[in-house]
Design a protein around this motif. Structure first.
Motif, PDB file in Angstrom:
ATOM      1  N   LEU A  52       0.831  -1.212   0.000  1.00  0.00           N
ATOM      2  CA  LEU A  52       0.000   0.000   0.000  1.00  0.00           C
ATOM      3  C   LEU A  52       0.866   1.262   0.000  1.00  0.00           C
ATOM      4  CD1 LEU A  52      -2.857  -0.951   2.465  1.00  0.00           C
ATOM      5  CD2 LEU A  52      -3.055  -0.582   0.003  1.00  0.00           C
ATOM      6  N   LYS A  53       1.942   1.251   0.760  1.00  0.00           N
ATOM      7  CA  LYS A  53       2.833   2.418   0.781  1.00  0.00           C
ATOM      8  C   LYS A  53       3.477   2.626  -0.581  1.00  0.00           C
ATOM      9  CE  LYS A  53       6.675   4.674   3.057  1.00  0.00           C
ATOM     10  NZ  LYS A  53       6.746   5.574   1.960  1.00  0.00           N
ATOM     11  N   SER A  54       3.879   1.541  -1.227  1.00  0.00           N
ATOM     12  CA  SER A  54       4.485   1.643  -2.548  1.00  0.00           C
ATOM     13  C   SER A  54       3.496   2.228  -3.552  1.00  0.00           C
ATOM     14  CB  SER A  54       4.953   0.260  -3.003  1.00  0.00           C
ATOM     15  OG  SER A  54       5.403   0.303  -4.326  1.00  0.00           O
ATOM     16  N   ARG A  55       2.278   1.732  -3.529  1.00  0.00           N
ATOM     17  CA  ARG A  55       1.244   2.257  -4.450  1.00  0.00           C
ATOM     18  C   ARG A  55       0.941   3.715  -4.147  1.00  0.00           C
ATOM     19  NH1 ARG A  55       2.356  -1.740  -7.391  1.00  0.00           N
ATOM     20  NH2 ARG A  55       1.270  -3.680  -7.042  1.00  0.00           N
ATOM     21  N   ASN A  56       0.922   4.071  -2.860  1.00  0.00           N
ATOM     22  CA  ASN A  56       0.648   5.454  -2.480  1.00  0.00           C
ATOM     23  C   ASN A  56       1.767   6.377  -2.964  1.00  0.00           C
ATOM     24  OD1 ASN A  56      -0.769   7.549  -1.242  1.00  0.00           O
ATOM     25  ND2 ASN A  56       0.462   7.365   0.618  1.00  0.00           N
ATOM     26  N   ASN A  60       1.195   9.454  -5.499  1.00  0.00           N
ATOM     27  CA  ASN A  60       1.627  10.820  -5.170  1.00  0.00           C
ATOM     28  C   ASN A  60       2.530  11.382  -6.266  1.00  0.00           C
ATOM     29  OD1 ASN A  60       0.213  10.950  -2.786  1.00  0.00           O
ATOM     30  ND2 ASN A  60       1.956  10.313  -1.523  1.00  0.00           N
ATOM     31  N   CYS A  61       3.376  10.538  -6.835  1.00  0.00           N
ATOM     32  CA  CYS A  61       4.260  10.972  -7.913  1.00  0.00           C
ATOM     33  C   CYS A  61       3.433  11.386  -9.135  1.00  0.00           C
ATOM     34  CB  CYS A  61       5.219   9.847  -8.273  1.00  0.00           C
ATOM     35  SG  CYS A  61       6.357  10.251  -9.597  1.00  0.00           S
ATOM     36  N   GLY A  65       2.395  15.437 -10.997  1.00  0.00           N
ATOM     37  CA  GLY A  65       2.651  15.841 -12.368  1.00  0.00           C
ATOM     38  C   GLY A  65       3.926  15.279 -12.965  1.00  0.00           C
ATOM     39  N   ARG A  66       4.618  14.438 -12.268  1.00  0.00           N
ATOM     40  CA  ARG A  66       5.843  13.855 -12.809  1.00  0.00           C
ATOM     41  C   ARG A  66       5.492  12.782 -13.839  1.00  0.00           C
ATOM     42  NH1 ARG A  66       8.136  12.988  -6.948  1.00  0.00           N
ATOM     43  NH2 ARG A  66       8.499  15.131  -6.386  1.00  0.00           N
ATOM     44  N   THR A  67       6.421  12.535 -14.748  1.00  0.00           N
ATOM     45  CA  THR A  67       6.167  11.518 -15.783  1.00  0.00           C
ATOM     46  C   THR A  67       7.019  10.270 -15.600  1.00  0.00           C
ATOM     47  OG1 THR A  67       7.805  12.568 -17.212  1.00  0.00           O
ATOM     48  CG2 THR A  67       5.503  13.241 -17.496  1.00  0.00           C
TER      49      THR A  67
END
Length: 74
Positions: A52-56, A60-61, A65-67
């Motif tokens: 869950l932390k990894s997906r969060n 957030n990334c 707006g990051r690609t």
């Protein structure tokens, strides 16, 4: 008070001394099973929370707006 034959009298009841060579009874098995269940449950919870932390972090990334939000490949 210790009587003949190694029996201990405790409040009018005779209690046999603990036999270290006795086979485990159902109470011992239930205790071991419960301990294994708790360990597995904790391991699964740790894994779920890390996922869950990894997906969060990825979300957030993307929201910021990051690609280049993909985790580094190993």
């Amino acid at each position: 008070m210790v009587g003949q034959g190694g029996l201990e009298l405790l409040q009018g009841r005779s209690v046999m001394p603990a036999d270290k060579n006795r086979p485990p009874d159902s109470s011992d098995r239930a205790t071991v099973a419960a301990l294994i269940f708790v360990i597995v449950l904790v391991a699964v919870c740790v894994w779920v929370f890390s996922e869950l932390k990894s997906r969060n972090d990825e979300l957030n990334c993307v929201v910021s707006g990051r690609t280049n939000c993909a985790p580094p490949s190993q």
